[in-house]
Write a protein that holds these residues in place. Structure first.
Motif, PDB file in Angstrom:
ATOM      1  N   ASP A  13       0.836  -1.204   0.000  1.00 37.53           N
ATOM      2  CA  ASP A  13       0.000   0.000   0.000  1.00 37.53           C
ATOM      3  C   ASP A  13       0.871   1.254   0.000  1.00 37.53           C
ATOM      4  O   ASP A  13       0.557   2.227   0.663  1.00 37.53           O
ATOM      5  CB  ASP A  13      -0.939  -0.015   1.201  1.00 37.53           C
ATOM      6  N   GLY A  14       2.014   1.211  -0.695  1.00 37.09           N
ATOM      7  CA  GLY A  14       2.821   2.408  -0.853  1.00 37.09           C
ATOM      8  C   GLY A  14       4.041   2.513   0.029  1.00 37.09           C
ATOM      9  O   GLY A  14       4.748   3.508  -0.031  1.00 37.09           O
ATOM     10  N   ILE A  15       4.329   1.515   0.852  1.00 39.74           N
ATOM     11  CA  ILE A  15       5.534   1.562   1.685  1.00 39.74           C
ATOM     12  C   ILE A  15       6.449   0.424   1.265  1.00 39.74           C
ATOM     13  O   ILE A  15       6.022  -0.723   1.125  1.00 39.74           O
ATOM     14  CB  ILE A  15       5.188   1.476   3.182  1.00 39.74           C
ATOM     15  N   ILE A  16       7.732   0.752   1.056  1.00 37.63           N
ATOM     16  CA  ILE A  16       8.704  -0.218   0.543  1.00 37.63           C
ATOM     17  C   ILE A  16      10.054  -0.011   1.214  1.00 37.63           C
ATOM     18  O   ILE A  16      10.397   1.093   1.605  1.00 37.63           O
ATOM     19  CB  ILE A  16       8.835  -0.088  -1.001  1.00 37.63           C
ATOM     20  N   GLY A  17      10.816  -1.087   1.359  1.00 35.95           N
ATOM     21  CA  GLY A  17      12.165  -1.009   1.898  1.00 35.95           C
ATOM     22  C   GLY A  17      12.967  -2.218   1.437  1.00 35.95           C
ATOM     23  O   GLY A  17      12.403  -3.251   1.080  1.00 35.95           O
ATOM     24  N   TYR A  18      14.275  -2.082   1.420  1.00 37.41           N
ATOM     25  CA  TYR A  18      15.131  -3.201   1.030  1.00 37.41           C
ATOM     26  C   TYR A  18      16.274  -3.324   2.020  1.00 37.41           C
ATOM     27  O   TYR A  18      16.647  -2.357   2.691  1.00 37.41           O
ATOM     28  CB  TYR A  18      15.687  -3.016  -0.388  1.00 37.41           C
ATOM     29  N   VAL A  51      15.732  -8.876   6.359  1.00 40.23           N
ATOM     30  CA  VAL A  51      14.415  -8.336   6.709  1.00 40.23           C
ATOM     31  C   VAL A  51      14.552  -7.238   7.753  1.00 40.23           C
ATOM     32  O   VAL A  51      13.916  -6.181   7.657  1.00 40.23           O
ATOM     33  CB  VAL A  51      13.480  -9.465   7.208  1.00 40.23           C
ATOM     34  N   GLU A  52      15.380  -7.452   8.757  1.00 44.83           N
ATOM     35  CA  GLU A  52      15.592  -6.437   9.799  1.00 44.83           C
ATOM     36  C   GLU A  52      16.211  -5.164   9.209  1.00 44.83           C
ATOM     37  O   GLU A  52      15.829  -4.055   9.565  1.00 44.83           O
ATOM     38  CB  GLU A  52      16.471  -6.984  10.925  1.00 44.83           C
ATOM     39  N   ALA A  53      17.164  -5.334   8.288  1.00 47.24           N
ATOM     40  CA  ALA A  53      17.785  -4.173   7.638  1.00 47.24           C
ATOM     41  C   ALA A  53      16.771  -3.436   6.781  1.00 47.24           C
ATOM     42  O   ALA A  53      16.774  -2.201   6.717  1.00 47.24           O
ATOM     43  CB  ALA A  53      18.976  -4.612   6.789  1.00 47.24           C
ATOM     44  N   ALA A  54      15.883  -4.168   6.114  1.00 52.65           N
ATOM     45  CA  ALA A  54      14.876  -3.557   5.243  1.00 52.65           C
ATOM     46  C   ALA A  54      13.865  -2.752   6.054  1.00 52.65           C
ATOM     47  O   ALA A  54      13.389  -1.711   5.608  1.00 52.65           O
ATOM     48  CB  ALA A  54      14.166  -4.629   4.426  1.00 52.65           C
ATOM     49  N   LYS A  55      13.533  -3.216   7.247  1.00 57.50           N
ATOM     50  CA  LYS A  55      12.564  -2.512   8.091  1.00 57.50           C
ATOM     51  C   LYS A  55      13.105  -1.173   8.592  1.00 57.50           C
ATOM     52  O   LYS A  55      12.335  -0.293   8.954  1.00 57.50           O
ATOM     53  CB  LYS A  55      12.161  -3.378   9.282  1.00 57.50           C
ATOM     54  N   LYS A  56      14.414  -1.017   8.581  1.00 57.31           N
ATOM     55  CA  LYS A  56      15.041   0.242   9.001  1.00 57.31           C
ATOM     56  C   LYS A  56      15.171   1.218   7.836  1.00 57.31           C
ATOM     57  O   LYS A  56      15.656   2.325   8.016  1.00 57.31           O
ATOM     58  CB  LYS A  56      16.433  -0.031   9.573  1.00 57.31           C
ATOM     59  N   ASN A  57      14.770   0.807   6.641  1.00 57.15           N
ATOM     60  CA  ASN A  57      15.044   1.563   5.417  1.00 57.15           C
ATOM     61  C   ASN A  57      13.765   1.698   4.586  1.00 57.15           C
ATOM     62  O   ASN A  57      13.736   1.314   3.435  1.00 57.15           O
ATOM     63  CB  ASN A  57      16.137   0.792   4.654  1.00 57.15           C
ATOM     64  N   LEU A  58      12.680   2.209   5.191  1.00 55.53           N
ATOM     65  CA  LEU A  58      11.384   2.262   4.523  1.00 55.53           C
ATOM     66  C   LEU A  58      11.147   3.598   3.836  1.00 55.53           C
ATOM     67  O   LEU A  58      11.557   4.643   4.331  1.00 55.53           O
ATOM     68  CB  LEU A  58      10.256   2.004   5.523  1.00 55.53           C
ATOM     69  N   THR A  59      10.459   3.553   2.694  1.00 53.05           N
ATOM     70  CA  THR A  59      10.152   4.735   1.906  1.00 53.05           C
ATOM     71  C   THR A  59       8.685   4.694   1.490  1.00 53.05           C
ATOM     72  O   THR A  59       8.162   3.618   1.201  1.00 53.05           O
ATOM     73  CB  THR A  59      11.018   4.762   0.627  1.00 53.05           C
ATOM     74  N   ARG A  60       8.035   5.869   1.450  1.00 53.19           N
ATOM     75  CA  ARG A  60       6.647   5.950   0.987  1.00 53.19           C
ATOM     76  C   ARG A  60       6.640   6.306  -0.500  1.00 53.19           C
ATOM     77  O   ARG A  60       7.388   7.173  -0.940  1.00 53.19           O
ATOM     78  CB  ARG A  60       5.875   7.003   1.767  1.00 53.19           C
ATOM     79  N   VAL A  61       5.773   5.617  -1.253  1.00 52.50           N
ATOM     80  CA  VAL A  61       5.696   5.769  -2.700  1.00 52.50           C
ATOM     81  C   VAL A  61       4.231   6.035  -3.085  1.00 52.50           C
ATOM     82  O   VAL A  61       3.339   5.368  -2.564  1.00 52.50           O
ATOM     83  CB  VAL A  61       6.182   4.469  -3.393  1.00 52.50           C
ATOM     84  N   PRO A  62       3.971   6.994  -3.995  1.00 53.05           N
ATOM     85  CA  PRO A  62       2.583   7.208  -4.422  1.00 53.05           C
ATOM     86  C   PRO A  62       2.114   6.104  -5.372  1.00 53.05           C
ATOM     87  O   PRO A  62       2.781   5.799  -6.362  1.00 53.05           O
ATOM     88  CB  PRO A  62       2.625   8.561  -5.133  1.00 53.05           C
ATOM     89  N   VAL A  63       0.978   5.479  -5.033  1.00 54.45           N
ATOM     90  CA  VAL A  63       0.360   4.471  -5.888  1.00 54.45           C
ATOM     91  C   VAL A  63      -1.065   4.939  -6.164  1.00 54.45           C
ATOM     92  O   VAL A  63      -1.841   5.123  -5.238  1.00 54.45           O
ATOM     93  CB  VAL A  63       0.352   3.082  -5.221  1.00 54.45           C
ATOM     94  N   LEU A  64      -1.404   5.173  -7.436  1.00 53.93           N
ATOM     95  CA  LEU A  64      -2.725   5.659  -7.812  1.00 53.93           C
ATOM     96  C   LEU A  64      -3.481   4.599  -8.600  1.00 53.93           C
ATOM     97  O   LEU A  64      -3.044   4.220  -9.692  1.00 53.93           O
ATOM     98  CB  LEU A  64      -2.605   6.925  -8.680  1.00 53.93           C
ATOM     99  N   GLU A  86       5.637  -5.379  -6.821  1.00 50.93           N
ATOM    100  CA  GLU A  86       4.547  -6.100  -6.159  1.00 50.93           C
ATOM    101  C   GLU A  86       4.519  -5.807  -4.667  1.00 50.93           C
ATOM    102  O   GLU A  86       3.450  -5.716  -4.065  1.00 50.93           O
ATOM    103  CB  GLU A  86       4.667  -7.604  -6.416  1.00 50.93           C
ATOM    104  N   SER A  87       5.672  -5.647  -4.045  1.00 57.60           N
ATOM    105  CA  SER A  87       5.728  -5.349  -2.608  1.00 57.60           C
ATOM    106  C   SER A  87       5.174  -3.966  -2.290  1.00 57.60           C
ATOM    107  O   SER A  87       4.628  -3.745  -1.210  1.00 57.60           O
ATOM    108  CB  SER A  87       7.160  -5.445  -2.086  1.00 57.60           C
ATOM    109  N   VAL A  88       5.324  -3.027  -3.215  1.00 59.65           N
ATOM    110  CA  VAL A  88       4.839  -1.670  -2.968  1.00 59.65           C
ATOM    111  C   VAL A  88       3.335  -1.561  -3.231  1.00 59.65           C
ATOM    112  O   VAL A  88       2.697  -0.615  -2.783  1.00 59.65           O
ATOM    113  CB  VAL A  88       5.640  -0.635  -3.792  1.00 59.65           C
ATOM    114  N   GLY A  89       2.748  -2.547  -3.932  1.00 60.54           N
ATOM    115  CA  GLY A  89       1.320  -2.545  -4.143  1.00 60.54           C
ATOM    116  C   GLY A  89       0.891  -2.128  -5.529  1.00 60.54           C
ATOM    117  O   GLY A  89      -0.275  -1.872  -5.771  1.00 60.54           O
ATOM    118  N   VAL A  90       1.814  -2.071  -6.471  1.00 56.17           N
ATOM    119  CA  VAL A  90       1.487  -1.731  -7.850  1.00 56.17           C
ATOM    120  C   VAL A  90       0.973  -3.003  -8.530  1.00 56.17           C
ATOM    121  O   VAL A  90       1.622  -4.048  -8.476  1.00 56.17           O
ATOM    122  CB  VAL A  90       2.729  -1.182  -8.593  1.00 56.17           C
ATOM    123  N   THR A  91      -0.208  -2.912  -9.156  1.00 58.57           N
ATOM    124  CA  THR A  91      -0.782  -4.082  -9.825  1.00 58.57           C
ATOM    125  C   THR A  91      -0.718  -3.987 -11.347  1.00 58.57           C
ATOM    126  O   THR A  91      -0.779  -5.006 -12.014  1.00 58.57           O
ATOM    127  CB  THR A  91      -2.257  -4.271  -9.408  1.00 58.57           C
TER     128      THR A  91
END
Length: 171
Positions: free
Chosen positions: A47-52, A68-81, A120-125
């Motif tokens: 739903d618009g939040i992604i990290g690696y 996974v722990e490193a990715a949770k510390k590195n999250l970014t918000r992305v616009p999905v319309l 797919e992880s960010v919610g783009v279909t």
């Protein structure tokens, strides 16, 4: 232009992790070979939040958990319309260059391995994506997230300019 879309992690965000690639590394010593593993993992709430993140360990499961722990510390918000991205975007990281283009409903995610996991992880279909240059999964993931983080939707543009949403569309 650098845009800061960092997200603070809270317990109410449910993140799903995807394994992008595992690399087995061999260190040769006097006593023989020592194997270790490096795993690149992408997490997102679809739903618009992604990290690696990158995790390195002597076992695959431990490397994935560290990633996974490193990715949770590195999250970014992305616009999905409406299940797609707001506009075309290119980005380059290292030798990898990516091109992302919005697609109509029903198209699906037309992208290769590492880019597909991120999108797919960010919610783009529905999206059209092309990888140019290097196919290194580390650089592809970073270039894809860079391209997504540089995207801006109409609400964000109106807010940054200090004008109404109608002025953004009407020029």
């Amino acid at each position: 232009m650098a845009i800061n879309n960092r997200v603070k992690i809270t317990n109410d965000i449910e993140l799903k992790d995807r394994l992008v690639a595992i690399n087995r590394v061999t260190k040769v010593t006097k006593g023989g070979r020592t194997f270790s593993f490096a795993a690149i993992v992408v997490v997102g709430n679809e739903d618009g939040i992604i990290g690696y993140g990158l995790g390195k360990a002597g076992e695959v499961t431990a490397a994935i958990a560290k990633g996974v722990e490193a990715a949770k510390k590195n999250l970014t918000r992305v616009p999905v319309l409406k299940g797609t991205v707001p506009h075309e975007q290119t980005a380059k990281f290292g030798g990898a260059e990516v091109f992302i283009k919005p697609a109509s409903t029903g198209t699906g995610v037309v992208a290769g391995g590492a880019m597909r996991a991120v999108l797919e992880s960010v919610g783009v279909t529905d999206v059209l994506a092309k990888s140019k240059g290097s196919s290194n999964p580390h650089n592809l993931v970073k270039a894809t997230i860079l391209a997504l983080s540089e995207m801006r939707d109409a609400c964000m543009v109106a807010q940054n300019r200090g004008v109404s949403l109608d002025k953004v569309f009407r020029g």
